[in-house]
Design a protein around this motif. Sequence first.
Motif, PDB file in Angstrom:
ATOM      1  N   GLU A  48     122.533   1.220 -10.941  1.00  0.00           N
ATOM      2  CA  GLU A  48     122.842   2.158 -12.200  1.00  0.00           C
ATOM      3  C   GLU A  48     121.716   3.325 -12.325  1.00  0.00           C
ATOM      4  O   GLU A  48     120.611   2.897 -12.256  1.00  0.00           O
ATOM      5  CB  GLU A  48     123.198   1.346 -13.354  1.00  0.00           C
ATOM      6  N   GLY A  49     122.094   4.592 -12.538  1.00  0.00           N
ATOM      7  CA  GLY A  49     121.398   5.440 -13.025  1.00  0.00           C
ATOM      8  C   GLY A  49     121.598   6.844 -12.242  1.00  0.00           C
ATOM      9  O   GLY A  49     122.596   7.027 -12.061  1.00  0.00           O
ATOM     10  N   SER A  50     120.744   7.745 -11.963  1.00  0.00           N
ATOM     11  CA  SER A  50     120.733   8.952 -11.505  1.00  0.00           C
ATOM     12  C   SER A  50     121.553   8.848  -9.942  1.00  0.00           C
ATOM     13  O   SER A  50     120.901   8.004  -9.078  1.00  0.00           O
ATOM     14  CB  SER A  50     119.552   9.676 -11.581  1.00  0.00           C
ATOM     15  N   TRP A  51     122.191   9.518  -9.881  1.00  0.00           N
ATOM     16  CA  TRP A  51     123.212   9.652  -8.676  1.00  0.00           C
ATOM     17  C   TRP A  51     122.117   9.865  -7.500  1.00  0.00           C
ATOM     18  O   TRP A  51     122.279   9.077  -6.387  1.00  0.00           O
ATOM     19  CB  TRP A  51     124.234  10.610  -8.531  1.00  0.00           C
ATOM     20  N   PRO A  52     121.373  10.806  -7.442  1.00  0.00           N
ATOM     21  CA  PRO A  52     120.424  10.872  -6.259  1.00  0.00           C
ATOM     22  C   PRO A  52     119.372   9.856  -5.936  1.00  0.00           C
ATOM     23  O   PRO A  52     119.310   9.556  -4.754  1.00  0.00           O
ATOM     24  CB  PRO A  52     119.855  12.232  -6.568  1.00  0.00           C
ATOM     25  N   GLU A  53     119.228   8.995  -7.079  1.00  0.00           N
ATOM     26  CA  GLU A  53     118.485   7.788  -6.594  1.00  0.00           C
ATOM     27  C   GLU A  53     119.299   6.482  -6.372  1.00  0.00           C
ATOM     28  O   GLU A  53     118.991   6.093  -5.118  1.00  0.00           O
ATOM     29  CB  GLU A  53     117.575   7.488  -7.795  1.00  0.00           C
ATOM     30  N   VAL A  54     120.438   6.545  -6.995  1.00  0.00           N
ATOM     31  CA  VAL A  54     121.209   5.338  -6.875  1.00  0.00           C
ATOM     32  C   VAL A  54     121.784   5.414  -5.364  1.00  0.00           C
ATOM     33  O   VAL A  54     121.814   4.302  -4.799  1.00  0.00           O
ATOM     34  CB  VAL A  54     122.337   4.969  -8.092  1.00  0.00           C
TER      35      VAL A  54
END
Lengths: 430, 430
Positions: B129-135
Amino acid sequence: MPDIASRVYNHHWKIDPIVRSLIDTDFYKLLMCQSVFRNKPDTHVTFSLINRTKSVPLADLIDEGELREQLDHIRSLSLSRGESTWLRGNMFYGKRQMFRSDFMEWFEGMRLPDYHLERVGDQYELTFEGSWPEVMLWEIPALAVLMELRGRAVLRGMGKFELQVLYARAMTRIWEKIERLRKLDGLRLADFGTRRRHSYLWQDWCVQAMIEGLGDRFVGTSNCSIAMKRDIEAIGTNAHELPMVYAALADDDDELARAPYDVLADWQEEHDGNLRIILPDTYGTQGFLDRAPDWLAGWTGIRVDSGDPATGAEIAIKWWKDRGEDPTQKMVIFSDGLDTDKIIELHQQFAGRVRTSFGWGTLLTNDFRGLVPNDTLAPFSLVCKAVGANGRATVKLSDNPNKAMGPADEIARYKRVFGVGAQPKLDVIV
Amino acid sequence: MPDIASRVYNHHWKIDPIVRSLIDTDFYKLLMCQSVFRNKPDTHVTFSLINRTKSVPLADLIDEGELREQLDHIRSLSLSRGESTWLRGNMFYGKRQMFRSDFMEWFEGMRLPDYHLERVGDQYELTFEGSWPEVMLWEIPALAVLMELRGRAVLRGMGKFELQVLYARAMTRIWEKIERLRKLDGLRLADFGTRRRHSYLWQDWCVQAMIEGLGDRFVGTSNCSIAMKRDIEAIGTNAHELPMVYAALADDDDELARAPYDVLADWQEEHDGNLRIILPDTYGTQGFLDRAPDWLAGWTGIRVDSGDPATGAEIAIKWWKDRGEDPTQKMVIFSDGLDTDKIIELHQQFAGRVRTSFGWGTLLTNDFRGLVPNDTLAPFSLVCKAVGANGRATVKLSDNPNKAMGPADEIARYKRVFGVGAQPKLDVIV
């Protein structure tokens, strides 16, 4: 686990030595060498390479310069300290100090003598002349070099991954053989594949695969270098060159008739137990056994190396019974052109009647049949034999006329002396 | 050529990392990541691992500690200098500086966010879970870790040579596939097998074998790390996660209906040529194309990733014709569950009608079917998908209901909005 395909790919190196050690040879060569060193040290012999498969044009396939490089490299080899320590200290066939100090001292200083190489048509004439204990040590490395250079010539044009897949297929084939053999209760199988192996690395791979796959059904290897490296038994006893040279040295027919037994009398002084194995086929098995002195019936076993193997084993069993011996306490060693089917068949056929053991050679360490176009990696029948001793030609009759050798008049004389009549001809694949 | 069997044998090392680089991932992930980084950087998403093959009890097979070690190792990775240089300087799809400076600076500092791992029955619940570009960058390494740990569990009890022969058989199988494919004139084939590969080394071996065996017919790999190492093209465009998240972010049905086209409008701003590939099946191919704006018909190609592939290609060809485009100038990329037979069939079927290209995945890089008892190395259907965005569930319909996902009521709503009726169910192997 070396990456064989990469190594093969890199054979374009200036020289990638095929034989890297003087003990990269069959154990029985060293046993015989010690025996010769003690009993016939001054014999002058000639050994010669013979390609029985004329359809393989060795001189077209193998570059003469490359062949000389490999042979010269072998001449540069001497026994390493570790190898000497292993030969002196290791237990062979349950015995320590199998190799005597005087022999080891000589061996440590030994270098292989010169060779004579000449192209004749599409074949090479390769001969070795000199003192028997030295010249005899050329046989195995010379054969291994020729076999491997032929293989390298075929593989040279292949891509890396084509090579990897070639080896993948060959590995799978060996493993499938092992999977069949592991099912045989009481199997005793040794690697006898040094002389006609595909390569050293490949032989070593096959041995390791058998260690894992066959467990104690795999009893060892004829190759001293691999036996040392893999910490397994070195296997082997004696070969045709002993009776062939002893016979050539005989001054008359009576001495000739005695020669094969003189060899074994000398052998008996040095060895006992599982090293007392009779190789009876040099001048016909049946006649050899019929005329054998009774003390030979006390020996441990018989090696069947030509003719139909089941017939050879039946002759041995009958002979032991005739001499009042119990065949179930004896051993028959099969070592001629074996492959899985034949091993399974013979193992089952003689189970309970005689102890059997198998020396598996070329079709273990060089079975690339059908894996390249035109089958140019198929094994072929290359031998290196004593052809002369103190100026006289040697003769071998064998139980298969296709394996006989020597001048025609001498063959006729030997046949008369040893009472050998008509024999069935059998194809020789390897 | 690494010795894969030895390496596998040594997997008992404390930790032998499965993923050793942040670019050991699919190229399209990086392209999409840059797009998301630019267009939707603040989206909060949840990705979740889904094992569609329930008969493979991952939590029984894979030790939780070992899994955590692998995932933690991936969290410790950052872009190396050489990798950054390659991404910044290499030419991708004929274009230099594909990755913008602001994106590269962010990527150089990026570490993967935490994961949530929990055993549920005989399966693992693994979410990010988290920021789209990272996850989003978790998807490929997480799948590769699960696939490889499952393989390692199966291989753990095998002997060295048993393993060598297993790989020998698998290599032979790949090579026989390559030998069939090399006969196809004009074939364009890429490796898409990172996520469900047997292992990194194995994928790398497969790629190298194709370089040698297929020549020009092999156009590259989706794996950036291997593309860099082997100096070949990195291949890939975009995936379902873009329309799925865009759709989840839509505030009403009208926005929802527009979402799949909004994705491609954003994409068109950044990319041209062979990167303009439509992936039309997220909410049903037919409806997507029927309602598509005309500018989309100008794109280079269509990727067929679910449903019957020939049907998908026929739909695309008809659509191009209807929109006045020449299908022979267009490209259809097949990427769903391909193996040799299907590739040959599709290549022949569409020759001359449309340009075809093949993204060969799991049955290239993980075809160990039938090579171990009980087939416990057979590939299975493991995916890692965006399941939520900014608190809303995502939905995928696909052209195969067996690949659909999302809450039932949302699926019903999407079907209504996108006009999707009954669809034929097709088995999903991988």
